[in-house]
Design a protein around this motif. Structure first.
Motif, short mmCIF file in Angstrom:
data_model
loop_
_atom_site.label_atom_id
_atom_site.label_comp_id
_atom_site.label_asym_id
_atom_site.label_seq_id
_atom_site.Cartn_x
_atom_site.Cartn_y
_atom_site.Cartn_z
N GLU A 13 -0.73 -4.53 -15.88
CA GLU A 13 -1.47 -4.73 -14.63
C GLU A 13 -2.04 -6.14 -14.56
OE1 GLU A 13 -3.20 -3.83 -10.91
OE2 GLU A 13 -1.54 -2.99 -12.09
N ARG A 16 0.78 -8.49 -13.75
CA ARG A 16 1.13 -8.40 -12.33
C ARG A 16 0.12 -9.15 -11.46
NH1 ARG A 16 -0.17 -5.71 -7.89
NH2 ARG A 16 -1.82 -4.55 -8.97
N GLU A 20 0.67 -12.42 -9.08
CA GLU A 20 0.29 -12.47 -7.67
C GLU A 20 -0.67 -13.62 -7.41
OE1 GLU A 20 -1.29 -8.79 -6.38
OE2 GLU A 20 0.65 -7.73 -6.46
#
Length: 218
Positions: A13, A16, A20
């Protein structure tokens, strides 16, 4: 294994979110650079080329085209990734031609995920799979279009559509500013010419009055 799985999930997570964040920073930096170019340059050709170069460098789009609408035709003004053969094919399009023409005539951004299934698509390279075409609009007047094409390595989606829509807005601002600047230069030149003409008229009138005065005195 449960604690290990939890740690892995947290790591994935974080990765990710970091990815982003990097993408958002890249988008923001590129948009800031384009905004700087828009506000500092008034030569449209230079602005078009810089916008295309910024998009190519920051987001690695393989094919980019920037068109202007002139006399109901779309003219390719700046591009990335196209060769002479492709430019000959897509360098000049009518408003009713291709996905680009559809974006311009409907004034609606177009996201084509599978170009092979779109009957309007004009093929430049056989490996292209997805495409985004965004109209460049200022106060409901269509000025051109910003186009990106890509293959399997970078399938285009909604994020690309939103990003290009933002950049198209910046290009529209640049085109309006350049047009206003051109109008101001032309108006200034016209005013200078009128002043010179009026000055010449006043000089001739003064000479006539001087001549008449001398004749009257004599």
């Amino acid at each position: 294994l449960a604690p290990v799985a939890s740690q892995l999930a947290a790591s994935l997570e974080n990765t990710r979110l970091y990815g982003e964040l990097e993408q958002r920073l890249s988008e923001t930096t590129t948009l800031q650079e384009v905004t700087r170019v828009v506000n500092s340059a008034l030569d449209l050709k230079q602005i078009f080329e810089r916008v295309v170069n910024q998009l190519a460098g920051a987001f690695e789009y393989p094919l980019i085209g920037l068109y202007t609408l002139e006399n109901r035709e779309l003219l390719l003004q700046a591009y990335h990734g196209y060769g002479a053969r492709e430019i000959k094919k897509i360098g000049r399009l009518s408003m009713q031609q291709g996905v680009i023409g559809r974006a311009v005539t409907t004034v609606t951004p177009q996201l084509v995920r599978e170009v092979a299934s779109d009957p309007d698509y004009v093929q430049a390279f056989p490996w292209v799979r997805s495409m985004v075409a965004v109209p460049i609009v200022s106060e409901q007047f269509v000025l051109g279009a910003l186009v990106v094409e890509s293959g399997d390595a970078h399938l285009l989606g909604e994020k690309d559509l939103q990003l290009l829509t933002t950049f198209a807005g910046q290009v529209a601002t640049a085109m309006v500013n350049a047009s206003l600047y051109t109008q101001m230069v032309e108006l200034s030149s016209e005013l200078e010419q009128r002043v010179e003409e009026r000055t010449a008229e006043v000089r001739e009138e003064r000479d006539r009055i001087d001549t008449l005065f001398r004749i009257t005195v004599e």
